[in-house]
Write a protein that holds these residues in place. Sequence first.
Motif, PDB file in Angstrom:
ATOM      1  N   UNK A 101       5.530  75.362 -49.447  1.00 53.44           N
ATOM      2  CA  UNK A 101       4.534  74.626 -48.672  1.00 53.44           C
ATOM      3  C   UNK A 101       4.864  73.139 -48.621  1.00 53.44           C
ATOM      4  N   UNK A 102       5.252  72.587 -49.757  1.00 54.85           N
ATOM      5  CA  UNK A 102       5.615  71.173 -49.783  1.00 54.85           C
ATOM      6  C   UNK A 102       6.877  70.907 -48.978  1.00 54.85           C
ATOM      7  N   UNK A 103       7.788  71.865 -48.969  1.00 52.37           N
ATOM      8  CA  UNK A 103       8.985  71.698 -48.156  1.00 52.37           C
ATOM      9  C   UNK A 103       8.638  71.622 -46.671  1.00 52.37           C
ATOM     10  N   UNK A 104       7.664  72.429 -46.234  1.00 47.74           N
ATOM     11  CA  UNK A 104       7.235  72.383 -44.833  1.00 47.74           C
ATOM     12  C   UNK A 104       6.461  71.108 -44.526  1.00 47.74           C
ATOM     13  N   UNK A 105       5.616  70.672 -45.474  1.00 48.92           N
ATOM     14  CA  UNK A 105       4.812  69.472 -45.232  1.00 48.92           C
ATOM     15  C   UNK A 105       5.687  68.234 -45.107  1.00 48.92           C
ATOM     16  N   UNK A 106       6.711  68.132 -45.973  1.00 51.67           N
ATOM     17  CA  UNK A 106       7.526  66.917 -46.016  1.00 51.67           C
ATOM     18  C   UNK A 106       8.857  67.075 -45.294  1.00 51.67           C
ATOM     19  N   UNK A 107       8.957  68.052 -44.427  1.00 53.22           N
ATOM     20  CA  UNK A 107      10.168  68.185 -43.617  1.00 53.22           C
ATOM     21  C   UNK A 107      10.302  66.973 -42.687  1.00 53.22           C
ATOM     22  N   UNK A 108      11.523  66.490 -42.540  1.00 51.18           N
ATOM     23  CA  UNK A 108      11.722  65.251 -41.777  1.00 51.18           C
ATOM     24  C   UNK A 108      11.427  65.424 -40.297  1.00 51.18           C
ATOM     25  N   UNK A 109      11.768  66.570 -39.741  1.00 53.96           N
ATOM     26  CA  UNK A 109      11.657  66.748 -38.299  1.00 53.96           C
ATOM     27  C   UNK A 109      10.320  67.351 -37.875  1.00 53.96           C
TER      28      UNK A 109
ATOM     29  N   UNK B 193       1.442  58.927 -35.843  1.00 57.35           N
ATOM     30  CA  UNK B 193       0.235  58.353 -35.258  1.00 57.35           C
ATOM     31  C   UNK B 193       0.089  56.873 -35.550  1.00 57.35           C
ATOM     32  N   UNK B 194       0.782  56.377 -36.565  1.00 56.17           N
ATOM     33  CA  UNK B 194       0.764  54.953 -36.908  1.00 56.17           C
ATOM     34  C   UNK B 194       2.061  54.259 -36.504  1.00 56.17           C
ATOM     35  N   UNK B 195       2.806  54.896 -35.581  1.00 49.15           N
ATOM     36  CA  UNK B 195       4.073  54.347 -35.066  1.00 49.15           C
ATOM     37  C   UNK B 195       5.085  54.106 -36.184  1.00 49.15           C
ATOM     38  N   UNK B 196       5.109  55.024 -37.154  1.00 47.73           N
ATOM     39  CA  UNK B 196       6.095  54.957 -38.235  1.00 47.73           C
ATOM     40  C   UNK B 196       7.128  56.037 -37.988  1.00 47.73           C
ATOM     41  N   UNK B 197       8.414  55.649 -38.006  1.00 47.18           N
ATOM     42  CA  UNK B 197       9.476  56.607 -37.756  1.00 47.18           C
ATOM     43  C   UNK B 197       9.533  57.660 -38.866  1.00 47.18           C
ATOM     44  N   UNK B 198      10.133  58.793 -38.547  1.00 44.08           N
ATOM     45  CA  UNK B 198      10.224  59.891 -39.508  1.00 44.08           C
ATOM     46  C   UNK B 198      10.904  59.480 -40.797  1.00 44.08           C
ATOM     47  N   UNK B 199      10.308  59.861 -41.905  1.00 40.09           N
ATOM     48  CA  UNK B 199      10.824  59.523 -43.234  1.00 40.09           C
ATOM     49  C   UNK B 199      11.498  60.755 -43.826  1.00 40.09           C
ATOM     50  N   UNK B 200      12.656  60.562 -44.422  1.00 39.82           N
ATOM     51  CA  UNK B 200      13.371  61.659 -45.088  1.00 39.82           C
ATOM     52  C   UNK B 200      12.810  61.808 -46.499  1.00 39.82           C
TER      53      UNK B 200
END
Length: 351
Positions: free
Chosen positions: A160-168, A178-185
Amino acid sequence: MTTDQLAGPAGVPGASSPTGETATRHARRPGSRAARKPHSLQSRRAFAFYVFVGPWVLGFLTLTAFPLGYALWLSFTNADGLSANSRFVGMDNYKEVFTDPETMASLARTGVFTAITVPLTIAAGLLLAVLVNQPIRSRGLFRTLLYLPAVVPPVGAALTFKLIFDRDSGAANGILDGFDVNGVSWLVDPYARWVLIALTMWGVGNVMIISLAGLQDIPKELNEAARVDGASAWQSFSRITLPLLSPVIFFQVITGIIAAVQSFLPLLISLDPSPRGVSAVPESNYLYMIDVFSQYFANGRYGYASAMLWVLFAIIVFITFLVFKLSKGAVFYSVEPEAIKKAKPRTIGGK
């Protein structure tokens, strides 16, 4: 001779009544019912004991004692898990454990991880326990919701955490968009450590339940008397609740340390559970047990990995002993352990 003496027992003429030592000898005569009954009862109890304890003893010998002994023997060899021609190398594997920079670095990272997660988990669990112990509406529902993540298996939580924090396609980056922040790895350094800590805190419900049980065991009259005397809420908590809750906290510290230094499964499942996937583990999350897994299955060094596990066992025993020593004077029991040792054991029906 009187008529009673002639009558004997039950009025039978000519029979004498066996009294005193004569009656005792008849009752204890070998082969008599009185002599067989206690012996047969003791035999049945012993048989029942061995029947019930037998499966556990068998499981302990086959699933615990034998693997431990075999791993101890492997730690003194250069076994690779494939070749049968292993050679005895003595203490070489243990010397390498303490001289290998990568192993020492993984041990240090494990120490840092333990020092962060154990206090955070205990503090968060105690805070939640205090909150759900208040007389509020629907507190049973809140207790259930807070404890529910602890019921989720570690495999499901890690995926579940892997899906939540997936980069893409992860939900975390979806919120940041939503806050105009680019994707974080998130699953690589320097953020991977914090994801791991969050995954560990996910199961804080276990600590909350144990702390809640300890809180409910504290008499309410003590806090009420403190409030009558003018003590604030913080004073009542720090001077009454925490000292009386210290045995529970002490238990959580011991079990938390043992669990933290053995952290292994969530790391691999969050990334890649295959032996080749060990190389993809971020450096900050490359803990001691990950190194052990790598030595076993990626490098085929069964002897060295077994030595690493025995070193970890010795470290856990030492830390546990140290915590026990440091806890003297800080843990308050309702009944002192010395008093428990001196108390006379009581049995059912005993006096």
